[in-house]
Design a protein around this motif. Structure first.
Motif, PDB file in Angstrom:
ATOM      1  N   LYS A  93       0.424  -1.003   0.324  1.00 20.63           N
ATOM      2  CA  LYS A  93       0.034   0.367  -0.186  1.00 20.63           C
ATOM      3  C   LYS A  93       0.394   1.648   0.173  1.00 20.63           C
ATOM      4  O   LYS A  93       2.426   1.311   0.079  1.00 20.63           O
ATOM      5  CB  LYS A  93      -0.644  -0.044   1.451  1.00 20.63           C
ATOM      6  CG  LYS A  93      -1.969  -1.242   1.372  1.00 20.63           C
ATOM      7  CD  LYS A  93      -2.968  -1.295   2.859  1.00 20.63           C
ATOM      8  CE  LYS A  93      -2.285  -1.280   3.634  1.00 20.63           C
ATOM      9  NZ  LYS A  93      -2.805  -0.415   5.337  1.00 20.63           N
ATOM     10  N   SER A  95       1.005   5.558   1.366  1.00 23.08           N
ATOM     11  CA  SER A  95       0.225   6.783   1.945  1.00 23.08           C
ATOM     12  C   SER A  95       0.601   8.003   1.065  1.00 23.08           C
ATOM     13  O   SER A  95       1.220   8.302  -0.117  1.00 23.08           O
ATOM     14  CB  SER A  95       0.594   6.529   3.847  1.00 23.08           C
ATOM     15  OG  SER A  95       1.929   7.098   3.296  1.00 23.08           O
ATOM     16  N   GLY A 106      -5.804   9.302  -5.699  1.00 20.76           N
ATOM     17  CA  GLY A 106      -5.970   8.902  -4.112  1.00 20.76           C
ATOM     18  C   GLY A 106      -4.678   8.022  -3.859  1.00 20.76           C
ATOM     19  O   GLY A 106      -5.025   6.833  -4.344  1.00 20.76           O
ATOM     20  N   ALA A 107      -3.840   8.068  -2.478  1.00 22.28           N
ATOM     21  CA  ALA A 107      -3.240   6.939  -2.464  1.00 22.28           C
ATOM     22  C   ALA A 107      -4.182   5.771  -1.712  1.00 22.28           C
ATOM     23  O   ALA A 107      -3.570   4.181  -2.429  1.00 22.28           O
ATOM     24  CB  ALA A 107      -2.555   7.059  -1.009  1.00 22.28           C
ATOM     25  N   GLU A 108      -5.312   5.865  -1.749  1.00 20.84           N
ATOM     26  CA  GLU A 108      -5.973   4.783  -1.240  1.00 20.84           C
ATOM     27  C   GLU A 108      -6.693   3.645  -2.761  1.00 20.84           C
ATOM     28  O   GLU A 108      -6.366   2.445  -2.376  1.00 20.84           O
ATOM     29  CB  GLU A 108      -7.407   4.647  -0.461  1.00 20.84           C
ATOM     30  CG  GLU A 108      -8.206   5.759  -1.559  1.00 20.84           C
ATOM     31  CD  GLU A 108      -8.341   6.899  -1.786  1.00 20.84           C
ATOM     32  OE1 GLU A 108      -8.697   7.723  -2.749  1.00 20.84           O
ATOM     33  OE2 GLU A 108      -6.941   7.017  -1.370  1.00 20.84           O
ATOM     34  N   SER A 109      -6.141   4.045  -3.633  1.00 17.39           N
ATOM     35  CA  SER A 109      -6.225   3.470  -4.716  1.00 17.39           C
ATOM     36  C   SER A 109      -5.792   3.093  -4.959  1.00 17.39           C
ATOM     37  O   SER A 109      -5.110   2.398  -6.804  1.00 17.39           O
ATOM     38  CB  SER A 109      -6.620   4.898  -5.809  1.00 17.39           C
ATOM     39  OG  SER A 109      -6.354   5.832  -6.144  1.00 17.39           O
ATOM     40  N   ILE A 129      -8.012  -4.476   1.237  1.00 16.74           N
ATOM     41  CA  ILE A 129      -8.274  -2.923   1.371  1.00 16.74           C
ATOM     42  C   ILE A 129      -9.428  -2.314   1.254  1.00 16.74           C
ATOM     43  O   ILE A 129      -9.508  -1.012   1.307  1.00 16.74           O
ATOM     44  CB  ILE A 129      -6.498  -2.366   0.818  1.00 16.74           C
ATOM     45  CG1 ILE A 129      -7.142  -2.356  -0.631  1.00 16.74           C
ATOM     46  CG2 ILE A 129      -5.568  -2.421   1.412  1.00 16.74           C
ATOM     47  CD1 ILE A 129      -5.338  -1.418  -1.402  1.00 16.74           C
ATOM     48  N   ARG A 131     -10.830  -3.066  -2.237  1.00 14.99           N
ATOM     49  CA  ARG A 131     -11.029  -2.289  -3.406  1.00 14.99           C
ATOM     50  C   ARG A 131     -10.768  -3.389  -4.395  1.00 14.99           C
ATOM     51  O   ARG A 131     -10.659  -5.059  -3.945  1.00 14.99           O
ATOM     52  CB  ARG A 131      -9.255  -1.003  -4.033  1.00 14.99           C
ATOM     53  CG  ARG A 131      -9.114  -0.416  -2.986  1.00 14.99           C
ATOM     54  CD  ARG A 131      -9.576   1.255  -2.619  1.00 14.99           C
ATOM     55  NE  ARG A 131      -9.632   1.246  -4.098  1.00 14.99           N
ATOM     56  CZ  ARG A 131     -10.133   2.660  -4.521  1.00 14.99           C
ATOM     57  NH1 ARG A 131     -10.694   3.504  -3.559  1.00 14.99           N
ATOM     58  NH2 ARG A 131      -9.539   3.291  -5.333  1.00 14.99           N
ATOM     59  N   GLU A 225      -3.350   1.080 -10.408  1.00 15.01           N
ATOM     60  CA  GLU A 225      -4.326   1.836 -10.207  1.00 15.01           C
ATOM     61  C   GLU A 225      -6.071   0.376  -9.705  1.00 15.01           C
ATOM     62  O   GLU A 225      -6.201   0.169 -10.701  1.00 15.01           O
ATOM     63  CB  GLU A 225      -4.802   3.142 -10.786  1.00 15.01           C
ATOM     64  CG  GLU A 225      -5.274   3.806  -9.728  1.00 15.01           C
ATOM     65  CD  GLU A 225      -6.788   5.288 -10.649  1.00 15.01           C
ATOM     66  OE1 GLU A 225      -7.046   5.809 -10.413  1.00 15.01           O
ATOM     67  OE2 GLU A 225      -5.533   5.683 -11.954  1.00 15.01           O
ATOM     68  N   PRO A 228     -12.940   1.342  -6.622  1.00 15.55           N
ATOM     69  CA  PRO A 228     -13.779   0.515  -4.670  1.00 15.55           C
ATOM     70  C   PRO A 228     -14.389  -0.225  -4.950  1.00 15.55           C
ATOM     71  O   PRO A 228     -15.018  -1.152  -6.281  1.00 15.55           O
ATOM     72  CB  PRO A 228     -14.887   1.985  -4.743  1.00 15.55           C
ATOM     73  CG  PRO A 228     -14.403   3.382  -4.933  1.00 15.55           C
ATOM     74  CD  PRO A 228     -13.589   2.244  -6.186  1.00 15.55           C
TER      75      PRO A 228
END
Length: 504
Positions: A93, A95, A106-109, A129, A131, A225, A228
């Motif tokens: 992952k 950040s 976004g870093a979450e993607s 996570i 995704r 990338e 959701p």
């Protein structure tokens, strides 16, 4: 540094046992004990750099290999080194502090994916996570990097190929370690420096690296990338189609086709498996996936209720190839046994995450696997021509129709705005090859443009690759020369297939 195990000279065979070679050495790589993802990427890349320098000095060709999935001989290297990456399979992952100031995602993607991670392992990491991937091929055992390198696609008609997920590539040549991304930066310069990489931010070079076909260097990691997490509902059934339904698909009337055989809504994914001996009087196998919101309380159904069942098609097709008698009937039996669990509209719904839409896979020995990709608007014009020429050639495989949007990458076979991919999957016998050859010749004679899959049987050469990709091929060669200006570096990655294709 990564751990290196040399297994020495041996005969190597690819996953599907369709190509083999005599290796000078089989070299296995394993992650070291570095503290974090950046250090892991740096250690592996430096290990690969040292191997490539040695290979260049000794004039030994090198092929990186993940799962060895491609049925084509694109991975074989006679008397060379095969460097295995499957144990370089970690994902990481990121950040917000790792991102460049210009980054617009976004870093979450984002996920950092090592070269050996399989598609299934990436599915699992993404879902952990919250995704998901957007598309993928029919199977999950390929390495993610290998699937991207050959332009693997699914049948998500609003998406392109699996390489469309890629936002950067760590690539090693005999001279240097590179981090290749689009001009618009995603990761910070400091983060990239800690991976031991030099930065190239160039849209054209990045588009070449997305589908590099193993000829631009050694990929050690990729930045991808994700979306959701979501779920899909599966409808799969055997049903008769009519000629007019092909016209609907040609025009992109997917909801209309879905309403006739599945649910009255826009499908996310759809494919048709046809019996070429009698495509309208024999039942076809239809598969639809419809997008659903994620619900963690829904347990995934058994894989057979979500998967496509390609193995039964191929293995039963072998029996059909032994005789000219009742080929159509034997093929139909093979097809219908491939869908043992029909999921029709009135059945309890089979719903699972995208990562559960493919089944565990076993090697298919003596596989024939060919395809053509063309502008979807040509489907009605080409359909009868393809079926008739395939039968006249004695073809004995099923014919599958898939639908995808224009895919990213200069050498993406799906390079029209909307594409139909027509697959021919079955036993590796002469009649399969001849049927496919007849299709290719008939399309050429009719002046219908098409491309072929890099990782399948394709009968391509440099002249045809230049003709199919035109300026994109020239741009790809330019990018290759920017990455490896020294011809001796490029020769490190040469094998007979890549030379024939004009990629080395």
């Amino acid at each position: 540094m990564a751990q290196v195990t040399r297994h020495g000279q041996q005969i190597w065979c690819n996953y599907h046992q369709t190509a083999e070679c005599n290796l000078g050495d089989r070299i296995e790589l394993l992650n070291g004990d570095e503290a974090n993802g950046r250090a892991h990427l740096k250690g592996v890349a430096e290990t690969v750099l040292a191997l490539l320098k040695e290979a260049k000095y000794c004039q030994i060709p090198v092929r990186p290999i993940g799962a060895g999935w491609s049925p084509s001989p694109i991975n074989v290297v006679e008397d060379g080194w095969l460097v295995e990456t499957l144990r370089l399979n970690r994902t990481f992952k990121l950040s917000a502090k790792d991102l460049h100031a210009d980054c617009d995602v976004g870093a979450e993607s984002l996920l950092l994916v090592q070269a050996g991670a399989t598609v299934d392992e990436v599915y699992e990491s993404a879902e952990e996570i919250g995704r998901s991937l957007r598309t993928g091929g029919a199977s999950n055992g390929q390495s993610f990097a290998g699937a991207c390198a050959t332009g693997t696609h699914g049948s998500v008609w609003q998406e392109g190929g699996i390489q469309d997920h890629v936002r950067a590539v760590q690539l090693v040549t005999p001279d240097r370690i590179l981090w290749i991304s689009p001009k618009k930066a995603i990761l910070s310069d400091d983060f990239i420096a800690q991976t031991g990489s030099q930065i190239i931010r160039n849209d054209r070079i990045f588009a070449a690296a997305q589908i590099h076909v193993g000829a631009m260097g050694f990929v050690t990691a990729m930045l991808i990338e994700t979306d959701p997490i979501y779920m899909v509902q599966n409808i799969q059934k055997a049903a008769k189609i009519k000629r007019e339904h092909i016209d609907w698909l040609c025009r992109g009337e997917f909801r209309r086709f879905s309403a006739a055989f599945g649910l009255n809504e826009e499908p996310y994914f759809q494919q048709l498996i046809l019996n070429p001996f009698d495509p309208f009087d024999k039942k076809s196998l239809l598969r639809f996936l419809y997008k659903r919101p994620h619900d963690a309380s829904i347990p995934p159904p058994p894989p057979g209720q979500m998967g496509a069942g390609y193995d039964a098609l191929t293995l039963l097709g072998r029996a059909m190839a032994e005789s000219d008698w009742f080929k159509g009937e034997i093929l139909q039996l093979a097809m219908e046994q491939a869908y043992p669990d029909n999921r029709d509209v009135d059945d309890p719904p089979a719903i699972a995450t995208w990562g559960n839409t493919t089944e565990e896979h076993a090697p298919i020995a003596s596989l024939f696997n060919g395809s053509v990709t063309m502008d979807r608007s040509k489907l009605s014009e080409a359909f009868d021509l393809i079926i008739d020429s395939f039968r006249r050639g004695g073809g004995c495989t099923v014919v599958t129709l898939r639908f995808v949007r224009q895919a990213q990458g200069l050498l993406a076979p799906a390079h029209w705005p909307d594409n139909v991919v027509i697959d021919f999957d079955g036993p590796n016998v002469e009649s399969s090859h001849q049927g496919y050859k007849n299709v290719v010749e008939a399309l050429d004679d009719a002046g219908i443009a098409f491309t072929r899959h890099w990782g399948k049987t394709n009968n391509l050469d440099e002249h045809r690759v230049k003709r199919d990709y035109e300026q994109n091929f020239a741009n790809w060669k330019w990018a290759q020369a920017q990455v490896m200006p020294d011809a001796a570096d490029r020769r490190v990655f040469a094998n007979d297939e890549l030379v024939k294709l004009g990629l080395i």
